[in-house]
Design an enzyme around this catalytic site. Structure first.
Site: not given
Ligand code: DGY
Length: 323
Positions: A155-157, A237-238, A267, A285-286
């Site tokens: 995707g975009r990221i 991501a997650r 987390e 998660h930064i």
């Molecule tokens: C998001 O935007 O989903 C990030 O995990 C939190 O900044």
């Protein structure tokens, strides 16, 4: 005056901006609230502005029939039961786009740190272990330049991460549900491959897929076994997209060389075994954590909830089928 609940601490200017139009309920000591607490604090509120670890489930919605919108200050929204919100006519919004570059930068920071063993070397210097000026074998790492980068989730990221690889003369492979437009593939210099090919050929595997039941443990023992023993895995991501227990084993047995992780299952209670492993770089998660980006995320979330409360279409509606 409509009432808005802000579930975690944000910036003073965000509260000030909200306060011009709404009565604002805040969480001054920034304690993460349980769904039960959220449901209670939401009494009389038409909107919630929320962060990624605040859970909005059916019980929260059932106790707050006046709620019109949950505006997440995040691109991800797996903390919200979107189907339950939709059934009750509650809008769910997110903040896509504004954090792409910042998250791509952090992904690269982790990739480089894991490749060149930065955290390990830093700890070694701080411990006072640097006794001999230069060691031919000290902290040998992996080259990033001219290596192959594999991105799962383009995707975009994912694309922002790929574009940064151009400066390192890397080969970029990607795996995605759909193929990118030719112009985007060219811009990223990226080639679509199946997941197994990506895992087998990449020196760096970056996971950039959103969390859902379909992506739960997308990278587990079987996928890690397909990676090169010299490869490095990066997850910004997650949590839950990577099987942490399987990754701990792979890192411990050096079946892959290293990892850079910003997100974890459960987390902030991450798998404690990571803490003893030198070949993993850990951040809390930064991904989107620069002041400028976080302020913009808050502004976007405010614009979304304001639109809903004004009866307009929000710029970033997640549940487009809501009535
Ligand atoms: C998001 O935007 O989903 C990030 O995990 C939190 O900044």
């Amino acid at each position: 005056m409509s009432k808005v609940l802000v579930t975690r601490a944000v910036f003073p200017e965000s509260i000030e901006s909200l306060g011009k139009r709404f009565e604002v309920v805040t969480n001054p000591d920034d304690t993460p609230w349980s769904p039960d607490q959220i449901a209670e604090k939401l009494a009389g509120c038409s909107a919630a502005m929320s962060t990624v670890l605040c859970k909005f489930d059916e019980s929260v919605f059932a106790r707050n029939p006046q709620l019109k919108v949950v505006s997440n200050i995040a691109v991800g929204y797996n903390n919200i039961d979107v189907a339950a919100a939709t059934k009750r006519g509650i809008r769910v919004t997110n903040t896509p786009g504004v954090l792409d570059d910042t998250t791509a930068d952090l992904t690269w920071a982790l990739l480089m740190a894991a490749a060149r063993r930065i955290a390990e070397a830093d700890a070694w210097v701080r411990r006072g272990d640097w006794k001999v000026a230069f060691g031919m074998h000290s902290f040998l790492g992996n080259d990033v330049h001219h290596a192959t980068l594999g991105i799962i989730g383009m995707g975009r990221i994912g694309q922002a991460i790929a574009r940064r690889a151009l400066g390192f003369d890397m080969t970029v492979l990607y795996n995605n549900r759909t193929r990118l437009a030719e112009s985007d593939e060219k811009r990223c210099n990226a080639t679509l491959v199946d997941r197994d090919t990506l895992l087998a050929k990449s020196d760096f595997v970056v996971v950039m897929a959103p969390y859902s039941p379909a992506t739960h443990h997308l990278i587990g023992a079987a996928e890690l076994a397909k990676m090169k023993p010299t490869a490095i895995l990066v997850n910004t991501a997650r949590g839950g997209v990577v099987d942490d227990a399987a990754l701990v084993e792979a890192l411990r047995e050096r079946r892959i060389a290293g990892a850079g992780l910003d997100v974890f299952e459960g987390e902030p209670k991450l798998n404690a075994a990571y803490l003893a492993l030198p070949n993993v770089v850990l951040t809390p998660h930064i991904g989107s954590a620069t002041r400028a980006t976080r302020v913009t995320m808050c502004e976007t979330a405010i614009a979304n909830l304001t639109a809903v409360l004004d009866g307009r279409a929000p710029p970033n509606l997640v549940n487009k089928d809501v009535i």
